[in-house]
Write a protein that holds these residues in place. Structure first.
Motif, PDB file in Angstrom:
ATOM      1  N   LEU A   1      -2.486  10.164 -14.391  1.00  0.00           N
ATOM      2  CA  LEU A   1      -3.387  10.701 -14.101  1.00  0.00           C
ATOM      3  C   LEU A   1      -3.382  10.128 -12.528  1.00  0.00           C
ATOM      4  O   LEU A   1      -4.519  10.188 -11.494  1.00  0.00           O
ATOM      5  CB  LEU A   1      -4.828   9.884 -14.794  1.00  0.00           C
ATOM      6  N   LEU A   2      -3.976   8.909 -12.317  1.00  0.00           N
ATOM      7  CA  LEU A   2      -3.708   7.277 -11.477  1.00  0.00           C
ATOM      8  C   LEU A   2      -2.570   7.739 -10.530  1.00  0.00           C
ATOM      9  O   LEU A   2      -3.455   7.708  -9.314  1.00  0.00           O
ATOM     10  CB  LEU A   2      -3.652   5.740 -12.070  1.00  0.00           C
ATOM     11  N   TYR A   3      -1.632   7.994 -10.122  1.00  0.00           N
ATOM     12  CA  TYR A   3      -0.587   8.054  -9.773  1.00  0.00           C
ATOM     13  C   TYR A   3      -1.038   9.703  -9.206  1.00  0.00           C
ATOM     14  O   TYR A   3      -0.418   9.417  -8.575  1.00  0.00           O
ATOM     15  CB  TYR A   3       1.256   8.558 -10.534  1.00  0.00           C
ATOM     16  N   ARG A   4      -1.486  10.492  -9.305  1.00  0.00           N
ATOM     17  CA  ARG A   4      -1.431  12.292  -8.895  1.00  0.00           C
ATOM     18  C   ARG A   4      -2.455  11.834  -8.076  1.00  0.00           C
ATOM     19  O   ARG A   4      -2.662  11.617  -7.235  1.00  0.00           O
ATOM     20  CB  ARG A   4      -1.676  12.912  -9.990  1.00  0.00           C
ATOM     21  N   LYS A   5      -3.830  10.500  -8.035  1.00  0.00           N
ATOM     22  CA  LYS A   5      -4.869   9.984  -7.269  1.00  0.00           C
ATOM     23  C   LYS A   5      -4.607   9.505  -6.641  1.00  0.00           C
ATOM     24  O   LYS A   5      -4.518   9.635  -5.235  1.00  0.00           O
ATOM     25  CB  LYS A   5      -5.719   9.828  -8.252  1.00  0.00           C
ATOM     26  N   LEU A   6      -3.286   8.375  -6.288  1.00  0.00           N
ATOM     27  CA  LEU A   6      -3.253   7.451  -5.426  1.00  0.00           C
ATOM     28  C   LEU A   6      -2.323   8.069  -4.275  1.00  0.00           C
ATOM     29  O   LEU A   6      -1.807   7.558  -3.114  1.00  0.00           O
ATOM     30  CB  LEU A   6      -2.521   6.189  -5.860  1.00  0.00           C
ATOM     31  N   LYS A   7      -1.445   8.934  -4.633  1.00  0.00           N
ATOM     32  CA  LYS A   7       0.174   9.906  -3.565  1.00  0.00           C
ATOM     33  C   LYS A   7      -0.423  11.007  -3.141  1.00  0.00           C
ATOM     34  O   LYS A   7      -1.303  11.924  -2.867  1.00  0.00           O
ATOM     35  CB  LYS A   7       0.889  10.834  -5.160  1.00  0.00           C
TER      36      LYS A   7
ATOM     37  N   SER B   1       0.790  -1.254   0.586  1.00  0.00           N
ATOM     38  CA  SER B   1       0.019  -0.005  -0.215  1.00  0.00           C
ATOM     39  C   SER B   1       1.214   1.193   0.565  1.00  0.00           C
ATOM     40  O   SER B   1       0.348   2.044  -0.318  1.00  0.00           O
ATOM     41  CB  SER B   1      -0.881  -0.113   0.770  1.00  0.00           C
ATOM     42  N   GLU B   2       2.560   0.792   0.612  1.00  0.00           N
ATOM     43  CA  GLU B   2       2.560   2.379   0.909  1.00  0.00           C
ATOM     44  C   GLU B   2       3.516   2.237  -0.870  1.00  0.00           C
ATOM     45  O   GLU B   2       4.094   3.743  -0.712  1.00  0.00           O
ATOM     46  CB  GLU B   2       3.887   2.074   1.962  1.00  0.00           C
ATOM     47  N   ALA B   3       4.158   1.689  -0.939  1.00  0.00           N
ATOM     48  CA  ALA B   3       4.570   1.419  -2.891  1.00  0.00           C
ATOM     49  C   ALA B   3       3.603   1.480  -3.789  1.00  0.00           C
ATOM     50  O   ALA B   3       4.426   1.618  -5.612  1.00  0.00           O
ATOM     51  CB  ALA B   3       5.392   0.044  -3.054  1.00  0.00           C
ATOM     52  N   VAL B   4       2.625   1.895  -3.711  1.00  0.00           N
ATOM     53  CA  VAL B   4       1.485   1.616  -5.448  1.00  0.00           C
ATOM     54  C   VAL B   4       1.958   2.812  -5.788  1.00  0.00           C
ATOM     55  O   VAL B   4       1.470   2.863  -6.680  1.00  0.00           O
ATOM     56  CB  VAL B   4       0.170   2.036  -4.340  1.00  0.00           C
ATOM     57  N   PRO B   5       2.881   4.156  -5.551  1.00  0.00           N
ATOM     58  CA  PRO B   5       2.083   5.504  -6.352  1.00  0.00           C
ATOM     59  C   PRO B   5       3.814   4.729  -7.374  1.00  0.00           C
ATOM     60  O   PRO B   5       3.767   4.828  -8.643  1.00  0.00           O
ATOM     61  CB  PRO B   5       2.854   6.392  -5.515  1.00  0.00           C
ATOM     62  N   SER B   6       4.727   4.560  -6.938  1.00  0.00           N
ATOM     63  CA  SER B   6       5.861   4.434  -7.248  1.00  0.00           C
ATOM     64  C   SER B   6       5.722   2.869  -8.749  1.00  0.00           C
ATOM     65  O   SER B   6       6.360   2.859  -9.343  1.00  0.00           O
ATOM     66  CB  SER B   6       6.920   3.898  -5.984  1.00  0.00           C
ATOM     67  N   ILE B   7       5.064   1.988  -8.047  1.00  0.00           N
ATOM     68  CA  ILE B   7       4.791   0.931  -8.467  1.00  0.00           C
ATOM     69  C   ILE B   7       3.785   1.242  -9.644  1.00  0.00           C
ATOM     70  O   ILE B   7       4.235   0.465 -11.018  1.00  0.00           O
ATOM     71  CB  ILE B   7       4.030  -0.394  -7.684  1.00  0.00           C
ATOM     72  N   ILE B   8       2.367   1.740  -9.972  1.00  0.00           N
ATOM     73  CA  ILE B   8       2.065   2.991 -10.999  1.00  0.00           C
ATOM     74  C   ILE B   8       3.447   3.007 -12.228  1.00  0.00           C
ATOM     75  O   ILE B   8       2.888   3.424 -12.971  1.00  0.00           O
ATOM     76  CB  ILE B   8       1.007   3.649 -10.321  1.00  0.00           C
ATOM     77  N   SER B   9       4.073   4.064 -11.943  1.00  0.00           N
ATOM     78  CA  SER B   9       4.721   4.440 -12.941  1.00  0.00           C
ATOM     79  C   SER B   9       5.484   3.301 -13.299  1.00  0.00           C
ATOM     80  O   SER B   9       6.133   3.466 -14.706  1.00  0.00           O
ATOM     81  CB  SER B   9       6.291   5.545 -12.442  1.00  0.00           C
ATOM     82  N   GLY B  10       6.318   2.794 -12.442  1.00  0.00           N
ATOM     83  CA  GLY B  10       6.849   1.574 -13.178  1.00  0.00           C
ATOM     84  C   GLY B  10       6.506   0.209 -13.985  1.00  0.00           C
ATOM     85  O   GLY B  10       6.703   0.016 -14.764  1.00  0.00           O
ATOM     86  N   VAL B  11       4.936   0.301 -13.828  1.00  0.00           N
ATOM     87  CA  VAL B  11       4.726  -0.950 -14.336  1.00  0.00           C
ATOM     88  C   VAL B  11       4.381   0.185 -15.575  1.00  0.00           C
ATOM     89  O   VAL B  11       3.910  -0.840 -16.587  1.00  0.00           O
ATOM     90  CB  VAL B  11       3.278  -0.918 -13.450  1.00  0.00           C
ATOM     91  N   CYS B  12       4.132   1.804 -15.669  1.00  0.00           N
ATOM     92  CA  CYS B  12       3.482   2.383 -16.702  1.00  0.00           C
ATOM     93  C   CYS B  12       4.690   1.723 -17.971  1.00  0.00           C
ATOM     94  O   CYS B  12       4.657   1.536 -19.330  1.00  0.00           O
ATOM     95  CB  CYS B  12       3.594   3.708 -16.546  1.00  0.00           C
ATOM     96  N   LEU B  13       5.794   2.548 -17.409  1.00  0.00           N
ATOM     97  CA  LEU B  13       7.404   1.990 -17.797  1.00  0.00           C
ATOM     98  C   LEU B  13       7.571   0.519 -18.727  1.00  0.00           C
ATOM     99  O   LEU B  13       7.709   0.314 -19.683  1.00  0.00           O
ATOM    100  CB  LEU B  13       8.723   2.046 -17.183  1.00  0.00           C
TER     101      LEU B  13
END
Length: 197
Positions: free
Chosen positions: A191-197, A122-134
Motif C-alpha cells: 500500500l505504501l509502495y503504491r502511494k509513493l511510487k 528521496s528517489e530510492a524510497v519506493p525500493s527501500i520500502i519493499s526491501g525493509v518489508c522483507l
C-alpha cells in the motif's frame, strides 16, 4: 521485539548502506579501503545463522543489556543480525538512483548531505520500502528463535506450550498468527509502495 529491533536495525542499516554507497570508488566520498572493510564485515555478519550469532555475541549482549537472557537481551542479537541485511537493502536501493541526477545536483553546488537526503534517498524510497518489508519479515522469523534466550514471544509460546506439551493446536495457532502478521506487513508495504511510487 520486532518493533524495537526493527527500528534500530533500519536506523543502523541506513547508516551502513549510505556508507557503503558514498565510499565506493568514483562516488561522493571515495574511500576504497574503508568500503572494502565495511563490505567484508557486512558479509561476515550476514552469513551467520541467527541462533549461532545470538550465542556467539553473548559477551556483547551482557555488555550492552546487562544480561544475556530476557527481552532486553534479545534486542541486541536481533539488531546485530538485521542491521547488515537492512544495510544491503539501503545500499542496493541507493545504487539504483540515476547517476545523472547526482551529477546534476553536484554541478548545482549541492552539499554531500543534500545529495544523500534530497536526491538519493528521496528517489530510492519506493525500493527501500519493499526491501525493509522483507527485512522486517526476516526479523519476525528471528524473533521466534529469540524465545530460546528467555525473550518470550510467539516462538516461546509455540515451543513451550505447544511442542513441549504435545499441544498441536497451540503450535499451529501460533503458525497461523505468524502467517497473518506477515500478510499484514506485506499488505501495508504494498500500500505504501503504491502511494509513493
Amino acid at each position: 521485539m520486532t518493533f524495537i529491533s526493527g527500528i534500530l536495525s533500519v536506523i543502523f542499516g541506513f547508516l551502513v548502506g549510505v556508507l557503503l554507497v558514498v565510499t565506493e570508488k568514483d562516488n561522493l566520498c571515495p574511500m576504497p579501503i574503508f568500503n572494502r572493510i565495511l563490505d567484508v564485515v557486512v558479509n561476515i555478519l550476514r552469513s551467520f545463522p541467527f541462533i549461532i550469532l545470538m550465542i556467539s555475541i553473548i559477551p556483547l549482549t551482557r555488555l550492552i543489556a546487562g544480561s544475556s537472557i530476557g527481552l532486553k537481551a534479545a534486542l541486541v542479537p536481533l539488531t546485530v543480525a538485521a542491521t547488515p541485511f537492512m544495510g544491503r537493502i539501503f545500499q542496493n536501493s541507493l545504487k539504483e538512483v540515476d547517476p545523472a541526477l547526482i551529477e546534476a545536483a553536484n554541478s548545482f553546488g549541492a552539499s554531500k548531505l543534500q545529495i544523500i537526503f534530497k536526491i538519493m534517498l528521496s528517489e530510492a524510497v519506493p525500493s527501500i520500502i519493499s526491501g525493509v518489508c522483507l527485512g522486517i519479515i526476516n526479523l519476525l522469523n528471528a524473533t521466534a528463535m529469540a524465545g530460546i534466550v528467555g525473550a518470550g514471544g510467539l516462538g516461546a509460546i509455540a515451543l513451550t506450550y505447544g511442542y513441549q506439551n504435545f499441544n498441536m493446536k497451540i503450535m499451529y495457532s501460533v503458525c497461523v498468527i505468524l502467517v497473518i502478521l506477515v500478510a499484514i506487513i506485506q499488505y501495508a508495504s504494498d500500500l505504501l509502495y503504491r502511494k509513493l511510487k
